[in-house]
Motif scaffolding. Structure first.
Motif, PDB file in Angstrom:
ATOM      1  N   PRO A 174       0.855  -1.219  -0.076  1.00 49.66           N
ATOM      2  CA  PRO A 174      -0.148   0.086   0.001  1.00 49.66           C
ATOM      3  C   PRO A 174       0.999   1.301   0.120  1.00 49.66           C
ATOM      4  O   PRO A 174       0.316   2.486  -0.486  1.00 49.66           O
ATOM      5  N   THR A 175       2.210   1.234   0.363  1.00 48.63           N
ATOM      6  CA  THR A 175       2.954   2.370   0.481  1.00 48.63           C
ATOM      7  C   THR A 175       3.577   2.728  -1.148  1.00 48.63           C
ATOM      8  O   THR A 175       4.377   3.724  -0.916  1.00 48.63           O
ATOM      9  N   HIS A 176       3.208   1.743  -1.698  1.00 44.47           N
ATOM     10  CA  HIS A 176       3.978   2.109  -2.885  1.00 44.47           C
ATOM     11  C   HIS A 176       3.033   2.496  -4.312  1.00 44.47           C
ATOM     12  O   HIS A 176       1.927   2.093  -4.285  1.00 44.47           O
ATOM     13  N   LEU A 177       3.653   3.163  -5.047  1.00 42.51           N
ATOM     14  CA  LEU A 177       2.857   3.404  -6.330  1.00 42.51           C
ATOM     15  C   LEU A 177       2.866   2.126  -7.207  1.00 42.51           C
ATOM     16  O   LEU A 177       4.066   1.934  -7.658  1.00 42.51           O
ATOM     17  N   ILE A 178       1.762   1.767  -7.617  1.00 48.86           N
ATOM     18  CA  ILE A 178       1.786   0.597  -8.638  1.00 48.86           C
ATOM     19  C   ILE A 178       1.308   1.228  -9.849  1.00 48.86           C
ATOM     20  O   ILE A 178       0.421   2.045  -9.811  1.00 48.86           O
ATOM     21  N   PRO A 179       1.936   0.917 -10.965  1.00 46.55           N
ATOM     22  CA  PRO A 179       1.705   1.400 -12.362  1.00 46.55           C
ATOM     23  C   PRO A 179       0.238   1.174 -12.760  1.00 46.55           C
ATOM     24  O   PRO A 179      -0.384   0.255 -12.142  1.00 46.55           O
ATOM     25  N   PRO A 180      -0.287   2.113 -13.727  1.00 45.36           N
ATOM     26  CA  PRO A 180      -1.774   1.800 -13.912  1.00 45.36           C
ATOM     27  C   PRO A 180      -1.902   0.853 -14.981  1.00 45.36           C
ATOM     28  O   PRO A 180      -0.867   0.364 -15.979  1.00 45.36           O
ATOM     29  N   LEU A 181      -3.205   0.183 -15.193  1.00 42.51           N
ATOM     30  CA  LEU A 181      -3.541  -0.446 -16.504  1.00 42.51           C
ATOM     31  C   LEU A 181      -4.372   0.307 -17.227  1.00 42.51           C
ATOM     32  O   LEU A 181      -4.884   1.441 -16.926  1.00 42.51           O
ATOM     33  N   ASN A 189       6.168   6.983   4.051  1.00 42.16           N
ATOM     34  CA  ASN A 189       6.870   8.488   3.614  1.00 42.16           C
ATOM     35  C   ASN A 189       8.007   7.882   2.425  1.00 42.16           C
ATOM     36  O   ASN A 189       8.414   8.754   1.509  1.00 42.16           O
ATOM     37  N   ALA A 190       8.967   6.995   3.131  1.00 41.30           N
ATOM     38  CA  ALA A 190      10.199   6.751   2.483  1.00 41.30           C
ATOM     39  C   ALA A 190       9.995   6.139   1.236  1.00 41.30           C
ATOM     40  O   ALA A 190      10.557   6.583   0.070  1.00 41.30           O
ATOM     41  N   ASP A 191       9.130   5.303   1.117  1.00 45.78           N
ATOM     42  CA  ASP A 191       8.857   4.373  -0.005  1.00 45.78           C
ATOM     43  C   ASP A 191       8.106   5.419  -0.916  1.00 45.78           C
ATOM     44  O   ASP A 191       8.588   5.489  -2.123  1.00 45.78           O
ATOM     45  N   VAL A 193      11.143  -2.962  -5.391  1.00 42.13           N
ATOM     46  CA  VAL A 193      10.424  -3.668  -4.313  1.00 42.13           C
ATOM     47  C   VAL A 193       9.359  -4.403  -5.126  1.00 42.13           C
ATOM     48  O   VAL A 193       9.063  -5.710  -4.582  1.00 42.13           O
ATOM     49  N   LEU A 194       8.718  -3.912  -5.560  1.00 39.49           N
ATOM     50  CA  LEU A 194       7.521  -4.538  -6.464  1.00 39.49           C
ATOM     51  C   LEU A 194       7.964  -5.796  -7.294  1.00 39.49           C
ATOM     52  O   LEU A 194       6.977  -6.939  -7.271  1.00 39.49           O
ATOM     53  N   TRP A 201       8.514   8.113  -5.867  1.00 43.50           N
ATOM     54  CA  TRP A 201       8.162   9.693  -6.499  1.00 43.50           C
ATOM     55  C   TRP A 201       9.180  10.003  -7.475  1.00 43.50           C
ATOM     56  O   TRP A 201       9.131  10.313  -8.519  1.00 43.50           O
ATOM     57  N   GLU A 202      10.374   9.631  -6.898  1.00 40.97           N
ATOM     58  CA  GLU A 202      11.732  10.005  -7.870  1.00 40.97           C
ATOM     59  C   GLU A 202      11.818   9.208  -8.895  1.00 40.97           C
ATOM     60  O   GLU A 202      12.048   9.342 -10.083  1.00 40.97           O
ATOM     61  N   ARG A 203      11.537   7.852  -8.785  1.00 43.73           N
ATOM     62  CA  ARG A 203      11.390   6.833 -10.095  1.00 43.73           C
ATOM     63  C   ARG A 203      10.267   7.100 -10.841  1.00 43.73           C
ATOM     64  O   ARG A 203      10.619   7.225 -11.943  1.00 43.73           O
ATOM     65  N   TRP A 204       9.043   7.569 -10.359  1.00 42.82           N
ATOM     66  CA  TRP A 204       7.945   8.094 -11.316  1.00 42.82           C
ATOM     67  C   TRP A 204       8.538   9.159 -11.966  1.00 42.82           C
ATOM     68  O   TRP A 204       8.276   9.456 -13.275  1.00 42.82           O
ATOM     69  N   GLN A 205       9.113  10.243 -11.542  1.00 46.26           N
ATOM     70  CA  GLN A 205       9.558  11.502 -12.096  1.00 46.26           C
ATOM     71  C   GLN A 205      10.583  11.048 -13.192  1.00 46.26           C
ATOM     72  O   GLN A 205      10.363  11.578 -14.312  1.00 46.26           O
TER      73      GLN A 205
END
Lengths: 470, 438
Positions: B144-151, B378-380, B188-189, B385-389
């Motif tokens: 839940p603390t991670h951003l999952i890419p969208p489908l 917060n850390a995740d 992580v994912l 976020w960095e990864r997303w950017q």
């Protein structure tokens, strides 16, 4: 001079030489502008008209005629329509109006040849005076396909183009068109010798009166007469009928093309301009980015430049449209010559018919044999023959009429025949000119398209470089 | 940080994003405790990532010294990942399946890996959209603390969009491929066991699991609700604002692209008509027939090129833009969840502090757990976020250069057509010349 080297001069022919690509690309560079000012040719000197590339094809068409037999005016005189100005004056009903006048400059060719930098003679003419000149030529030379004037009102406009006659772009294009008209007329083997034309070029004042004095307006065929002839003529020359049909086709196709082109231009304009929105949004977006910002910002500028580039592209294309329009109007001139043939042929037929009928009447009267039904014949049968003196009088009258009739037929035969002969020559000349001019116009158009593609590639490549730096 | 929060429990919230590194890749005193200790609270289950956890002080120092390099790597995971990637996934080969109950499309999912978590080095399975959806839900709930890419969009209106058209299937497949690649590239994912199952199991028996999990998902949301956030740390607020503005810009770009497509399509219609006029004119000419037909032909070629450009834009460019909108939505929901967990923590903390003051009971364990959760979240989130950017930068660079390439390609085709016409006409001219002078 460099331009000329790419032209190969063969007697009677002017064409663009093998290095056509080179020619065009050289022409497109500003440095060549100086070179394009003067084209020196053996024996012939072209006028130092402002040669923008677009009129090169038309000029080539003009120069072809120059090498033909007959001393055309252009050989002896340099002509150009240099400027346009607005004037205010009173018109025929004494009301104030604003109109445009055009400066017609002429200079004797030998002066140019000797390099004397003599100031040209000049006078101002209104569009209506050009019209008057042309109408005079139409009536006086009905066997010639008379060059057309530029359009009176802007037609085939796409939304950005103004339909206003006072619009500076329209005035400029008209100036060029009027110059073209004069050059065509002055290089025509027949028209160039006309006195009224000379007068038009040299005498500013009193020219109109001179034209009216020729009484050409009286010689003009009434429309009704002409129309009637078209329907009732029996044996028109087949070639002329074909030519008339062709003129209809030419007119139909050029007008279709002009309309379609205007619509295409409209749409293309929209496509390019919408890209300008990318410029804005990239700029806004770049403000919120760190590393991507610079790349996006510069790319946005290139998108703006891309959107702006369409204006010049389409303006250039208007000249292609002008070339097509010239032939649209030329088609009408061609048809006019064909119609004149129908008229002369019809009048000949009418005169012949009249003569035959008179001869027949004479025969009946003299022999008493009624071949065809006639009222006189009937009454004779019913009420008996008339008195011999009356008969003699009538016979004499008929003989006079027959003599007149024969002269008339003779005249009309000559008129018709001459028209056919002379018109055929000029129609042939016209066809060659048309083929050459339009071919070059098409090549010119292709060159414009290539230039547009190159610009597009350039802009998108620039944008791509910026994207890669994001 | 709100004034009411007690100082003893510091949070990483104050520092700007750039300076905060992921707990699993760099060390900070507070966070190292969490890393070394309890792995339950919101952290990923299972093995640590390739950038191993800082177990000792010396490696801690090493980490700190390598800060700059790591920062750079985080900003461009592709550079790092390219060298060290050991999991490759591909989605391709769509096939239609017709059964009595339903018709659907399956895709081949191929995996190549050298990871020990996988029994075999290669796998090949067939999956349908439902399966991808299952995976995503599993990932969302277990991480839940991670951003999952969208489908790509799940629902398509029948009758409006043909679910089995080549274009639709192609677009969807590319999006699914992207989704899976993003998951596989995530430090992580990619180690999530559900992903493992998805990639390896022949037949996903998921129906029961799905039903159960959705209930669990509900309960998680339920607990977090009811707490109000006092003050969001500035950087997360900034993230939210960025996402909103970016969403706006994307929307604008999408609209512009659509408008261009529309204008181009209308231009194409007129251009086609224009080309036919040349051809019909050619019919009534003799000398001019060739040039006129030539021009008509060129115009037709340009029409074809324009059509290709339009197709390319709608197949390759527009879907990616839309997908980023979905990505933004995912990110925003993660931010919301983070807010929720922070709110929960603050609420519980306040309650506990009050009780402590009253009857001197020690800090309840659950409050500490909450704190851990928030810290982890917060850390995740920051790492993601960095990864997303970074992904975003790469994706858009690719997208926009792709768009530029398509346009360049279109113009090149047109230019070639016109140039060959000039050559053709030129040759004819020289032909005529030689025949006349002879």
């Amino acid at each position: 001079m460099s331009l000329l080297n790419s032209y190969r001069v063969c007697p009677g022919h002017w064409t663009l030489g093998p290095d056509i690509k080179g020619v065009w690309s050289r022409c497109l560079t500003p440095e060549d502008h100086h070179d394009t000012q003067v084209l020196m040719m053996p024996e012939m000197l072209l006028s130092h008209i402002d040669l923008s590339l677009r009129f090169l094809p038309m000029l080539c068409g003009v120069t072809a005629q120059m090498l033909e037999e007959g001393s055309t005016l252009l050989r002896r005189m340099e002509i150009c329509v240099a400027e346009a100005e607005k004037r205010n004056g009173k018109n025929t009903v004494n009301m104030q109006e604003t109109f445009t006048v055009y400066l017609v400059e002429t200079r004797p060719m030998d002066a140019v040849a000797e390099g004397r930098n003599q100031a040209p003679d000049s006078l101002w003419r209104r569009y209506s005076e050009f019209e008057l000149l042309r109408n005079y030529l139409l009536v006086t030379y009905p066997y010639i396909v008379v060059p057309p004037l530029p359009e009176k009102r802007a037609e085939f406009v796409w939304h950005k183009l103004s339909a206003d006659n006072m619009d500076p772009d329209f005035v400029e294009r008209r100036r060029v068109g009027l110059e073209n008209f004069l050059l065509r007329v002055a290089s025509h083997p027949v028209l160039s010798n006309d006195k009224i034309l000379h007068h038009f070029l040299i005498e500013e004042h009193g020219w109109k009166e001179v034209v009216y004095e020729t009484g050409f307006q009286a010689k003009a065929d009434s429309r009704l007469r002409a129309l009637s002839a078209t329907f009732r003529v029996r044996n028109p020359d087949k070639r002329f009928m074909e030519m008339k049909h062709y003129s209809d086709e030419l007119q139909s196709h050029t007008s279709q093309l002009l309309r379609a082109r205007a619509r295409v231009a409209d749409r293309l304009y929209g496509v390019y301009k919408v890209h300008g929105n990318y410029g804005r949004v990239f700029s806004e977006w770049s403000a919120m980015e760190k590393e991507m910002g610079d790349g996006l910002q510069s790319a946005g500028h290139h998108m703006d430049a891309y959107a702006a580039s369409i204006d010049d592209i389409l303006e250039e294309e208007e000249h292609y449209a002008d070339q097509l329009k010239e032939y649209l109007f030329y088609a009408e001139a061609l048809r006019a010559v064909c119609r004149k043939h129908e008229l002369t042929q019809f009048e000949f037929e009418m005169a012949s018919q009249e003569l035959v009928s008179k001869k027949q009447q004479h025969e009946e009267l003299s022999t008493g044999i009624v071949r065809t039904f006639s009222f006189k014949g009937m009454t004779n049968k019913l009420f008996g023959q008339e008195a011999p003196e009356q008969r003699e009088a009538r016979l004499k009258l008929l003989e006079d009429l027959i003599a007149e009739g024969e002269e008339d037929v003779q005249e009309k035969t000559v008129e018709c025949g001459e028209h056919v002969e002379r018109a055929w020559v000029d129609m042939h000349r016209f066809k060659e000119q048309k083929d050459k001019d339009l071919r070059e116009a098409l090549i010119n158009y292709a060159v414009m398209q290539i230039s547009m593609c190159k610009k597009g590639i350039q802009m998108w490549s620039n944008a791509k470089e910026c994207f890669l730096k994001m | 940080m709100s004034v009411g929060a007690p100082r003893s429990l510091a949070s990483s919230g104050q520092k700007p994003i750039a300076e905060i590194l992921h707990p699993l890749s760099a060390a900070e005193e507070q966070l190292s405790v969490t890393v070394g200790g309890d792995k339950e609270a919101g952290l990923t289950n299972g093995t640590p990532v390739e950038t191993s956890s800082p177990a000792s002080t010396s490696s801690l120092l090493n980490r700190l010294q390598l800060d700059d390099d790591l920062e750079a790597d985080i900003r461009d995971p592709y550079a790092e990942a390219a060298e060290t990637r050991d999991l490759f996934v591909t989605v391709d080969d769509p096939k239609k399946h017709v059964s009595t109950m339903e018709t659907y499309i399956t895709y081949r999912v191929s995996t190549k890996t050298s990871r020990v978590e996988f029994d075999l080095p290669e796998y090949c399975v067939r999956r349908r959209y439902q399966d991808f959806d299952w995976l995503r839900i599993k990932l969302e709930d277990s991480q839940p603390t991670h951003l999952i890419p969208p489908l790509p969009e799940k629902f398509v209106m029948k009758g409006v969009v043909d679910r089995f058209s080549e274009d639709f299937v192609e677009t969807r497949m590319k999006a699914l491929d992207k989704f899976l690649k993003r998951v596989a590239d995530h430090p992580v994912l990619s180690f999530n066991p559900h992903l493992n199952t998805f990639l390896t199991t022949k037949d996903l028996n998921k129906r029961q699991g799905l039903a159960l999990l959705s209930k669990v998902g509900e309960s998680v949301k339920h607990v977090a609700g009811g707490y109000k956030l006092r003050a969001r740390p500035a950087e997360f607020g900034a993230m939210g604002e960025y996402l909103d503005t970016f969403n706006q810009k994307l929307g604008t770009i999408d609209r512009i692209a659509q408008r261009i497509l529309k204008e181009q399509s209308e231009y194409l219609t007129e251009l086609r008509e224009y080309g036919t006029v040349y051809s019909s004119w050619a019919g009534s000419e003799d000398e001019l027939r060739r040039p006129l037909e030539g021009v008509g032909g060129c115009v037709t070629t340009c029409c074809g090129a324009l059509e290709d450009l339009g197709d390319g834009m709608s197949q390759d460019i527009l879907p990616v833009l839309r997908e980023y909108v979905l990505y933004i939505e995912s990110m925003k929901s993660v931010l919301r969840k983070r807010d929720q967990s922070q709110a929960e923590y603050e609420g519980r903390l306040e309650a506990a502090v009050l009780r402590k003051q009253e009857d001197r009971t020690p800090m309840p364990l659950e409050v500490e757990k909450c704190q851990d959760k928030v810290e982890c979240f917060n850390a995740d989130l920051k790492a993601d976020w960095e990864r997303w950017q970074s992904n975003k930068r790469h994706d858009f660079k690719q997208l926009l250069t792709g768009m530029a390439d398509k346009n360049i390609n279109h113009y090149e085709k047109c230019q070639a057509a016109w140039e060959s016409l000039i050559t053709l006409l030129q040759d004819k001219q020289t032909e005529d010349k030689t025949s006349e002078t002879n």
